[in-house]
Scaffold this motif. Structure first.
Motif, short mmCIF file in Angstrom:
data_model
loop_
_atom_site.label_atom_id
_atom_site.label_comp_id
_atom_site.label_asym_id
_atom_site.label_seq_id
_atom_site.Cartn_x
_atom_site.Cartn_y
_atom_site.Cartn_z
N THR A 97 0.83 -1.21 0.00
CA THR A 97 0.00 0.00 0.00
C THR A 97 0.86 1.26 0.00
OG1 THR A 97 -1.66 -1.23 1.24
CG2 THR A 97 -1.84 1.19 1.26
N ASP A 201 0.96 -4.36 -9.02
CA ASP A 201 0.72 -4.73 -7.63
C ASP A 201 1.03 -6.23 -7.53
OD1 ASP A 201 -0.36 -5.77 -5.32
OD2 ASP A 201 -2.26 -4.67 -5.47
N LYS A 227 3.53 -11.08 3.45
CA LYS A 227 2.88 -12.12 2.65
C LYS A 227 3.90 -13.10 2.07
CE LYS A 227 -0.79 -8.98 1.11
NZ LYS A 227 -2.06 -9.43 1.69
N1 PMP Z 1 -2.79 -5.75 -3.27
C1 PMP Z 1 -3.18 -7.02 -3.19
C2 PMP Z 1 -3.49 -7.77 -4.44
C3 PMP Z 1 -3.30 -7.62 -1.94
O1 PMP Z 1 -3.72 -8.89 -1.85
C4 PMP Z 1 -2.99 -6.88 -0.78
C5 PMP Z 1 -3.10 -7.49 0.60
N2 PMP Z 1 -4.34 -8.13 0.83
C6 PMP Z 1 -2.56 -5.56 -0.93
C7 PMP Z 1 -2.47 -5.04 -2.18
C8 PMP Z 1 -2.21 -4.71 0.24
O2 PMP Z 1 -1.13 -5.21 0.94
P1 PMP Z 1 -0.68 -4.51 2.28
O3 PMP Z 1 -1.89 -4.49 3.17
O4 PMP Z 1 0.40 -5.38 2.81
O5 PMP Z 1 -0.24 -3.14 1.92
#
Ligand code: PMP
Length: 413
Positions: A97, A201, A227
């Motif tokens: 993000t 992304d 992740k």
């Molecule tokens: N993009 C995708 C495709 C995601 O699956 C996620 C996490 N669910 C995010 C962005 C955001 O990740 P983060 O909350 O670690 O910033």
């Protein structure tokens, strides 16, 4: 038959040996939200805090130099992991993000104006959607969407028209809700032919498959450490050097400067120009350990394992379809990530997830931060099972048994 490597991998993750308050084994099927951590990553954090905790870049004493070396070595590991041409093209952020917001505020505000367009897709996580809505509102640029079909696959029929006047294409590599994989090999060259910059992304791809930023020829790529077996609070932005060099800083303050006077400031070189304030030193080092761990297992193996497991799960879930189970997305496991969204009869996804929890099975339920996609598909919510390198066929079997139990509780056939 299960690969013997599976058992060895599961043993690397201490949490997988735990049970819930009912004595049920942890069946963790929520890796798309956040992955579990192997012992090597946890140990790297403890080692840092117990042996060389110090602020970086300015210290002359031994442990500060050691912390600086480990922090910068972790950056080099991430650069190698995604095959960046240059370590300075990796900027530490808190997560995907923040990496996307960095591009939106820095590159976006400097490069977009009325008459320009941003092209994204109907599949996006809010993290790769809200920043572009706000950027469009601020700059007067238009926001457009590549449509997705009922299986969550992008429909590229009108791509040429959609690309007209586009300066930025921002899209998810693998959908976190339906698991579809974007055909970057088709989209990236066509975007470039229109003079657009491409941001990917990669929150759901970098942890799960080999990703080579040079082969994909993407301009920016964002991912989250948590992740990919790493700690929370650390992620990264990859950007091509020429683009990053031309961009103004995002956050400002200490560390990102070269020289400051009362009148003016000159900025530090890449990558530090984009890293204001004390960095998340421990977790960057932890992410370096995670990258070492994933590389030792092999990203090709992880991808193949997840395809095998997804095929196994799609097949096993088919047995419940007569009782009202709906599985979303393509049936071809090789065309998707290890993410399976489903609904069961008219059981609300949250109720379903609660029943599964009593059996130790952890799945996510809700909109998965993709509210516009849910609305388009007509799903109030879905339950989502997601896999990783430590997921086994036994975990999928536990999911199927728990769903069978839920069907009994809710009187579905
Ligand atoms: N993009 C995708 C495709 C995601 O699956 C996620 C996490 N669910 C995010 C962005 C955001 O990740 P983060 O909350 O670690 O910033």
């Amino acid at each position: 038959a299960a690969d013997p490597k599976e058992a060895r991998i599961a043993a690397d993750f201490p949490i997988l040996a735990t049970t819930n308050s009912r004595g049920k084994r942890l069946v963790y099927l929520d890796s798309a939200a956040s992955s579990q951590k192997p012992r090597a990553v946890i140990a790297s954090l403890v080692d840092y805090y117990e042996h060389y905790n110090a602020n970086i870049h300015r210290g002359v004493y031994e442990i500060a130099a050691r912390a600086t070396d480990a922090f910068e070595a972790a950056r080099a590991k991430v650069a190698r992991f995604v095959n960046a041409a240059d370590t300075a093209e990796i900027i530490w952020t808190r997560n995907t993000t923040e990496a996307i917001n960095l591009v939106s505020f820095s590159w976006g505000l400097a490069n977009l104006g009325p008459g320009d367009a941003i092209l994204t897709t109907q599949l996006e996580h809010h993290s790769n959607l809200v920043p572009w809505q706000l950027l469009a509102a601020k700059t007067g640029a238009q926001l457009r969407y590549i449509p997705a079909d009922a299986d969550g696959e992008l429909v590229l029929d009108d791509l040429e028209t959609l690309l007209d006047g586009v300066k930025l294409v921002a899209l998810t590599h693998v959908s976190n809700t339906i698991g579809s994989i974007a055909p970057l090999d088709v989209i990236v060259p066509r975007a470039h032919a229109h003079g657009a910059v491409v941001l990917v992304d990669a929150a759901q791809s970098v942890p799960h498959m080999p990703v080579d930023v040079q082969a994909l020829d993407v301009d920016f790529l964002a991912a989250s450490g948590h992740k990919m077996c790493g700690p929370t609070g650390i992620g990264f932005l990859y950007g091509k050097r020429a683009l990053l060099e031309a961009m103004p800083p995002f956050l400002t303050g200490g560390d990102m400067i070269k020289r400051v006077s009362y009148e003016t400031t000159s900025f530090n070189e890449l990558p530090w120009k984009f890293e204001a304030g004390t960095s998340n030193i421990a977790d960057a080092i932890g992410l370096g350990a995670a990258v070492d761990y994933l590389s030792a297992i092999g990203m090709e193996w992880i991808r193949a394992h997840e395809i095998r497991l997804t095929a196994y799960a799609l097949d096993a879930l088919r047995g419940l379809e007569a009782r009202g189970l709906h599985v979303y997305g393509t049936r071809d496991a090789a065309r998707r990530g290890g993410v399976i969204s489903f609904n069961f009869g008219d059981i609300h996804a949250h109720d379903l997830a609660s029943i599964l929890d009593t059996e130790g099975v952890c799945v996510r339920a809700g909109h998965h931060c993709t509210m516009p996609l849910m609305e388009k598909m007509g799903w109030p919510a879905t339950a989502r099972a997601s896999f990783y390198l430590y997921t086994t066929e036994a975990d999928v079997d536990a999911l199927v048994r728990a769903l069978d139990k839920a069907a009994g509780v809710f009187g579905l056939g």
